[in-house]
Scaffold this active site. Structure first.
Site, PDB file in Angstrom:
ATOM      1  CD  GLU A 167      49.027  14.149  64.024  1.00 33.78           C
ATOM      2  OE1 GLU A 167      49.673  14.696  63.113  1.00 33.78           O
ATOM      3  OE2 GLU A 167      48.020  13.444  63.821  1.00 33.78           O
ATOM      4  CD  GLU A 353      52.976  12.651  61.574  1.00 35.42           C
ATOM      5  OE1 GLU A 353      51.966  12.889  60.837  1.00 35.42           O
ATOM      6  OE2 GLU A 353      52.929  11.916  62.568  1.00 35.42           O
TER       7      GLU A 353
END
Length: 442
Positions: A167, A353
């Site tokens: 991320e 995720e």
């Protein structure tokens, strides 16, 4: 009808994910300080001033945690290694205890039939490097590359897949422009540099790993659906700006070698000199792409705002998780198909995720979490539909295996399919754990 393993292609990986600082207990095993330790020690940054010193004590309880993955029938485990555990000063002397821990951990996965999916960086910058500017310093690419080679020497021969960075939007924008994560800056110049240098570090890591003969390399990007509040040109432009910053900046640089115009409107004056010359390094070919997805946001124009990006978020009307995030599975389908059609073609994709936070309580030795069970099924439905619409989706990793240290939320938010009592460290599998176990049974 609920989806099961048989509804997905042969070889589809089911697993769960964690991150080093969130579960290991950073106070154990000779790990060096990180910018998260200092961020958490500053009043007001983290709920309760909590940090990851103990977390879930995975450092000592890793065998039990790997047993939970095995007993659920998981195919793979997405884990991360801590830079500061391996190199306490970020550079220089190795920590033998840290290397030995990850060596044992990977062997433990293989002994249990779990494919190790390794993330090299999940947000814990060693403090000594943070003092030198961290992600705002161009030298970070070399520092990161050196760390990558050290940890690759230790475990690279046994991991199944490698992701460079988790991320980068959170690493750069959330942490340097919005100031919500470590190092807690609210500085557009720092943000612009971090937005670029995190990609340069990714490219450097890819280059070094390729030179060492590694394959199955990728990166994990997070995506949030950006929806305009209305059909006015101003609101459409606001959503496009948010989409450019959050969703397009990183994938467009990696695949096309450019940054979105809407984001460069704000960042261009603050970009590091000669940034264009780095795009060839950033554009290293991927073997796979990780997709993290949780929610959507609705954007309206904010012409009264004194500075760029002059947008504001508008509340939605859907059910929300404990984080206040709207539950919008349609956004996951959108991104999987959008990526395939516009950026990566037939490149293997993994949902690395996806999950929800809930205020889970142990009652009579059990945790009943029907909202999470429904959340998982609805998002699996979005994945299944995306496969039918042409996305080459190869796996799904629930976030997270364990309740853990949820960064600026401290220990208040619970994402796990396994409940953790932080006082006793007792693990209690939730109803969602049992559902997943049944769902993926071969």
């Amino acid at each position: 009808m609920p989806l099961t393993r048989s509804d997905f292609p042969d070889g589809f990986l089911f697993g769960a994910a964690t991150a080093a600082y969130q579960i290991e207990g950073h106070g154990f095993g000779g790990a060096g300080p990180t910018h998260w330790d200092s961020f958490a020690a500053t009043m007001g940054n983290v709920k309760g001033g909590e940090d990851g010193a103990v977390a879930c004590d995975h450092y000592h309880r890793w065998q039990q945690d790997l047993d939970l993955l095995r007993d659920a029938g998981m195919d793979a485990y997405r884990f991360s290694t801590s830079w500061a555990r391996v190199l306490p000063e970020g550079r220089g002397a190795l920590n033998p205890e840290g290397i030995a821990f990850y060596d044992r951990l990977v062997d433990g996965m293989l002994e249990r039939g779990l494919k190790p999916i390794h993330t090299l960086y999940h947000w814990e910058m060693p403090s000594t490097l943070a003092d030198l500017g961290g992600w705002t310093n161009r030298d970070v690419a070399g520092w990161f590359g050196d760390y990558v080679e050290v940890i690759d020497d230790a475990i690279g021969d046994r991991v199944h897949q490698i992701a460079t960075i988790n991320e980068p939007w959170c690493v750069a924008y959330l942490s340097h422009f919005l100031g919500l994560h470590a190092p807690g800056l609210r500085d557009i110049r720092a943000a612009a540099r971090a937005m670029h240098h995190v990609l340069l570090a990714h490219g450097e890591a890819m280059t070094r790993l390729r030179a060492r003969g590694r394959d199955n390399l990728g990166i994990v990007l997070n995506f949030e659906y950006a929806q305009p509040a209305g059909n006015s040109p101003a609101d459409l432009a606001a959503a496009a700006t948010a989409d450019a910053i959050f969703n397009r900046w990183f994938i467009q640089a990696i695949t096309h070698g450019t940054y979105p115009d809407e984001a460069m409107e704000g960042f261009a004056p603050h970009m590091p000199q000669g940034w264009q010359n780095d795009m060839a390094t950033i554009q290293q070919p991927l073997d796979w792409l990780g997709v993290n997805y949780y929610t959507r946001h609705i954007y309206a124009a904010d012409p009264a705002a004194p500075t760029w990006p002059r947008t504001r978020e508008v509340p939605g009307h859907l059910a929300t998780t404990q984080m206040g995030w709207e539950i919008y599975p349609e956004g996951l389908h959108h991104f999987l198909t959008w990526l395939a059609q516009n950026y990566v073609g037939d490149l293997p994709l993994f949902v690395t995720e996806n999950g929800m936070a809930r205020d889970d309580r142990v009652e009579n030795g059990k945790v009943f979490d029907p909202e999470r069970m429904d959340f998982i099924q609805r998002h699996l439905g979005a994945m299944h539909k995306a496969i039918g619409d042409g996305a080459n989706l190869r796996g799904f990793f629930y976030w997270s295996l364990l309740d853990n240290y949820e960064w600026a939320e401290g220990y208040d938010k619970r994402f796990g399919i396994v409940h953790v009592d932080y006082q006793t460290q007792v693990r209690t599998p939730k109803a969602s754990y049992s559902m997943l176990k049944d769902l993926i049974a071969k």
